[in-house]
Design an enzyme around this catalytic site. Sequence first.
Site, PDB file in Angstrom:
ATOM      1  N   ARG A  38       0.839  -1.199   0.000  1.00 51.15           N
ATOM      2  CA  ARG A  38       0.000   0.000   0.000  1.00 51.15           C
ATOM      3  C   ARG A  38       0.873   1.249   0.000  1.00 51.15           C
ATOM      4  O   ARG A  38       1.768   1.395   0.835  1.00 51.15           O
ATOM      5  CB  ARG A  38      -0.912   0.001   1.227  1.00 51.15           C
ATOM      6  CG  ARG A  38      -1.696   1.307   1.435  1.00 51.15           C
ATOM      7  CD  ARG A  38      -2.602   1.203   2.650  1.00 51.15           C
ATOM      8  NE  ARG A  38      -3.276   2.451   2.968  1.00 51.15           N
ATOM      9  CZ  ARG A  38      -3.007   3.211   4.020  1.00 51.15           C
ATOM     10  NH1 ARG A  38      -2.042   2.855   4.882  1.00 51.15           N
ATOM     11  NH2 ARG A  38      -3.674   4.325   4.237  1.00 51.15           N
TER      12      ARG A  38
ATOM     13  N   ARG B 246      -9.869  19.725   6.805  1.00 55.71           N
ATOM     14  CA  ARG B 246      -8.736  19.896   7.715  1.00 55.71           C
ATOM     15  C   ARG B 246      -8.689  21.315   8.270  1.00 55.71           C
ATOM     16  O   ARG B 246      -9.240  22.250   7.687  1.00 55.71           O
ATOM     17  CB  ARG B 246      -7.417  19.566   7.018  1.00 55.71           C
ATOM     18  CG  ARG B 246      -7.264  18.085   6.686  1.00 55.71           C
ATOM     19  CD  ARG B 246      -5.884  17.724   6.213  1.00 55.71           C
ATOM     20  NE  ARG B 246      -5.749  16.287   6.037  1.00 55.71           N
ATOM     21  CZ  ARG B 246      -5.390  15.451   7.005  1.00 55.71           C
ATOM     22  NH1 ARG B 246      -5.103  15.917   8.209  1.00 55.71           N
ATOM     23  NH2 ARG B 246      -5.289  14.163   6.774  1.00 55.71           N
TER      24      ARG B 246
ATOM     25  N   LYS C 157     -13.326   2.869   0.206  1.00 56.43           N
ATOM     26  CA  LYS C 157     -13.113   2.930   1.648  1.00 56.43           C
ATOM     27  C   LYS C 157     -14.376   3.475   2.325  1.00 56.43           C
ATOM     28  O   LYS C 157     -14.833   4.565   1.997  1.00 56.43           O
ATOM     29  CB  LYS C 157     -11.906   3.810   1.969  1.00 56.43           C
ATOM     30  CG  LYS C 157     -10.593   3.271   1.421  1.00 56.43           C
ATOM     31  CD  LYS C 157      -9.461   4.269   1.587  1.00 56.43           C
ATOM     32  CE  LYS C 157      -9.125   4.521   3.037  1.00 56.43           C
ATOM     33  NZ  LYS C 157      -7.967   5.430   3.172  1.00 56.43           N
TER      34      LYS C 157
ATOM     35  N   THR D 168      -6.792  -0.824   9.716  1.00 54.97           N
ATOM     36  CA  THR D 168      -6.583   0.184  10.762  1.00 54.97           C
ATOM     37  C   THR D 168      -6.456  -0.427  12.159  1.00 54.97           C
ATOM     38  O   THR D 168      -7.366  -1.093  12.638  1.00 54.97           O
ATOM     39  CB  THR D 168      -7.696   1.255  10.776  1.00 54.97           C
ATOM     40  OG1 THR D 168      -8.008   1.648   9.440  1.00 54.97           O
ATOM     41  CG2 THR D 168      -7.236   2.469  11.566  1.00 54.97           C
TER      42      THR D 168
END
Length: 589
Positions: free
Chosen positions: A90, A147, A314, A372
């Site tokens: 990845r 963000r 995802k 994760t």
Amino acid sequence: MIRRTASAISNKYTIEMMSSLRLHKSLQKASLLSSHTNNNLSLQKRCLHAFKEITSPFGCMTKVICTLGPSTDSKEMIDKLVLHGMTVARLNFSHAGDDYTYPTKLMDLVRNAPGRHVRLIDGAYEHNDGPKNIRAILVDTKGPEIRTRPLQGGVEVAEIASGAIVEITTEDVSSDPAPESAEGPHRIQVDYESIASTMEVGSKILLDDGLIELEVTDIDNDGIVQTVALNGGPIKKNKGVNLPNTAIDLPALTEKDKRDLKWSCENGADYVAASFIRTGANVRSVIAYLERCVQELQSEQPEKEFMRPLVISKIENKEGLDNFDEILHESDGIMVARGDLGVEIPFREVFAAQKMMVERCNRVGKPVIVATQMLDSMQKNPRPTRAEVTDVGTACLDGADAVMLSGETAAGKYPLEAIKAMKGVLSESEDIKLSKKQLYFSDHDVITSSSNYLEEEMHVVASSAVRTALEMDVKAIIVLSLTGKTARAVAMHKPSVPVLAFCTDIQVARRLQLHRSVKPILFHSCMSTKSEGGWRMATLRGEAVRTAKEIGYIRNGDRVIFMDRSKGKKNDMFEYSHNIKLSTIRSAQ
């Protein structure tokens, strides 16, 4: 895997087997010497497990994805990851620069790492100009994230106290004076222009993966969102902002994502993990853009064959969960991204969401990755926690096709220990399932309905092959698959034995790496020069057996199943024939 010289592989494999047998005898002797101790049974179990690990040519059927980063960006480390069972590498583009120097370096290192088949022959690697391994590359996009921007006073870190008033705005606050104390008031800029129209009074805003939770108290006409901090902590610029239970109107692809996807097509990435997918339309947008990139590249470089990377969606927020069925329908696979998901929905619901997604992916035969914090403590410690071991084992037992290491291999202190630990847990989990001698799913659990009668026939034959393999103690299912469809059909039914998928195209082979139990093998170059119709199926089957024996996957006396699809001849009264054959391997006469 790629076919090599028969005698060289056979000799090397014989030496390895002899060494393994000597070790097995030594281990048995050690077990007998300790027969009068209380630890005799546990020692025997460890001896047999060690022998199995040494002699088994297949390894785990559940795939392992390793994220590459500072801890594993050298040739030595990537070679070791490949040796220890990394099937997909990845590349995290959330931290990639615009010049692509770093991801290009990582991709080259992965492509040139000698695979297991190369290591069986001394010296053959240097003289081969073909692919060195069949490890796949997964490009993980940054996605449309929200963000924080530069803080008041241009400071690097600002402390926010519990109960402090925090104003959320899209205006530049870097020229404002910094608050005199943590009690504020604070002004924080975010890069989401629609935040005022999206939020409601009482909604929550989470900063830095939920470390600071804000509650909306007021929204004024100027687009300023007033909040109160429910807990305190430090905040920096460029930290993630999550809006739980809120539908956001960000585009599926940012400009950075588009540049990254084009790079992926140019450099032959096998998979793209599309971040923050919320609807089926998001997936279609990603696929359409990839197809345009491939078409443009093909017209510019007609001598080279380009193939669209498969899209792994995802699932990272509640909107993605709510629209999961339509997302699954449009996607090539799913990643259960538990990091952001655990912030966007209540953490107590994450395990149920994971099980739901794994089950539904299994039902339609699309690969599913559980990701994760699987062995998160191994970023700092050489051993996993018991809870992490249970997490990995449960994901395997539930039917995950692949599990992923993130910071453990990208930036952790013990990347090799992490992949070894994960492979060990997967091996134990698969033993538990296989010891029950039952299929993963019943026929009514797997959805194979199709308007295409050829696909229906293929799935029925694939199901029969998987059931026969279980009942007849078959060593492997050998699939001849030019496009990968037949191999995927077999994998859909979760076989109890490895599926040796023989391909003629390296890109097809690498795009099978995420499917549990599938071991892609590349036919010898001379077998790749003709189409399926150009070779008799008997010739291809014979070559497949020779290759599998050379690599060490099967031996004389092993029982195997062949599954393939042959094209009808001119005078035949059928277009294609789906075939299944059960055979016991013997030496050529």
